[in-house]
Design a protein around this motif. Structure first.
Motif, PDB file in Angstrom:
ATOM      1  N   SER A  44       0.922  -1.069  -0.065  1.00 45.47           N
ATOM      2  CA  SER A  44      -0.083  -0.310  -0.335  1.00 45.47           C
ATOM      3  C   SER A  44       0.729   1.473   0.120  1.00 45.47           C
ATOM      4  O   SER A  44       2.209   1.532   0.741  1.00 45.47           O
ATOM      5  N   VAL A  82      -1.084   3.473   8.014  1.00 40.95           N
ATOM      6  CA  VAL A  82      -1.751   2.346   8.032  1.00 40.95           C
ATOM      7  C   VAL A  82      -0.500   1.061   8.137  1.00 40.95           C
ATOM      8  O   VAL A  82       0.451   1.876   7.677  1.00 40.95           O
ATOM      9  N   LYS A  83      -1.417   0.304   8.571  1.00 42.01           N
ATOM     10  CA  LYS A  83      -0.518  -0.887   8.353  1.00 42.01           C
ATOM     11  C   LYS A  83       0.096  -1.640   7.101  1.00 42.01           C
ATOM     12  O   LYS A  83      -0.627  -2.046   6.955  1.00 42.01           O
ATOM     13  N   ARG A  84       1.219  -1.310   6.637  1.00 39.42           N
ATOM     14  CA  ARG A  84       1.659  -1.729   5.270  1.00 39.42           C
ATOM     15  C   ARG A  84       2.620  -3.141   5.202  1.00 39.42           C
ATOM     16  O   ARG A  84       2.839  -4.041   4.168  1.00 39.42           O
ATOM     17  N   TYR A  97      -0.350   4.100   1.058  1.00 35.85           N
ATOM     18  CA  TYR A  97      -0.644   5.361   2.292  1.00 35.85           C
ATOM     19  C   TYR A  97      -0.020   5.667   3.092  1.00 35.85           C
ATOM     20  O   TYR A  97       0.597   4.023   3.442  1.00 35.85           O
TER      21      TYR A  97
END
Length: 251
Positions: free
Chosen positions: A110, A115-117, A112
């Motif tokens: 991801s 967030v937890k990527r 973004y």
């Protein structure tokens, strides 16, 4: 911090048969150096010295060939063996007693922020050389990732992931009764009887086809004996089914 570093060095000495002394581990093991420098960089990151933390991370990358983002969470007694080419992303979490071999990526899918990527490895996970674990999911306690596997979904505790994309091999009931400590350390994420589930499925189909052939032979023999069909009535044409040859191809 120094207690953690002593634990880290002792864990390398315990898990790597090539290590002969604590002094050798402290002076010659890039995985130990990378974890030690990460602990410094992570302290700076948590205290809002973000640029300095990135400098420490970049220096560690230059010196060891191991890239760990200073925001990543690294547990106790984590062993990065050989280590060249290892990449651990910003939101990755590595639990206690994990082992990571060279060329491993704990990466994100991801773009973004906030967030937890990146993945979470629970305690005792072994990630084999060249494996890629991509995404913000969890690899369960005591799981093993085979060399060069590409993992894009959660892995249950004590299971093994192999292949590209990775397929999950669940432990049998007997294996579940024992902790990873009892089962023993598994270098490179390789375990006994680690058959690819796809290969197992193909073998099952081959066995079923062989049984069907035997049933057809029995049925044809009885029909011929009763005078209800001739030799030319056998529905199977062409090259006969060769179970052994096909099994060798699959293996």
């Amino acid at each position: 911090m120094f207690a953690r570093l002593r634990e880290d060095a002792a864990s390398v000495l315990a898990r790597d048969p090539a290590a002969r002394s604590m002094l050798e581990v402290i002076s010659c093991y890039p995985g130990f150096h990378a974890v030690a420098m990460h602990r410094v960089g992570n302290w700076f990151w948590r205290h809002e010295w973000r640029l300095l933390a990135r400098w420490v991370s970049q220096f560690s990358r230059f010196m060891t060939g191991i890239e760990i983002h200073p925001a990543a969470r690294i547990g106790r007694r984590v062993f990065i063996d050989h280590g060249m080419g290892v990449v651990i992303g910003e939101t990755a979490e590595v639990g206690d007693d994990c082992t990571i071999y060279q060329g491993v990526t704990l990466g994100g899918t991801s773009l973004y922020r906030g967030v937890k990527r990146h993945p979470t490895l629970e305690a005792g996970v072994v990630v084999g050389a060249g494996a890629k674990v991509l995404g913000g999911f969890t690899v369960g306690r005591g799981a093993k990732i085979g060399s060069n596997a590409v993992v894009v979904k959660p892995v249950p505790s004590e299971a093994t992931a192999v292949g590209n994309p990775a397929r999950i091999i669940e432990p049998d009931a007997k294996t579940r009764e024992h902790s990873p400590e009892v089962q023993g350390f598994s270098a490179y994420g390789v375990t006994r009887n680690m058959d690819d589930p796809l290969v197992k499925a193909v073998h099952a189909l081959l066995d079923h086809a062989t049984q069907q052939d035997k049933r057809i032979d029995t049925l044809m023999a009885r029909l011929k004996a009763a005078g209800l069909c001739a030799e030319s009535d056998d529905p199977r044409e062409g090259k006969p089914f060769d179970h052994d040859y096909l099994s060798k191809i699959v293996d």
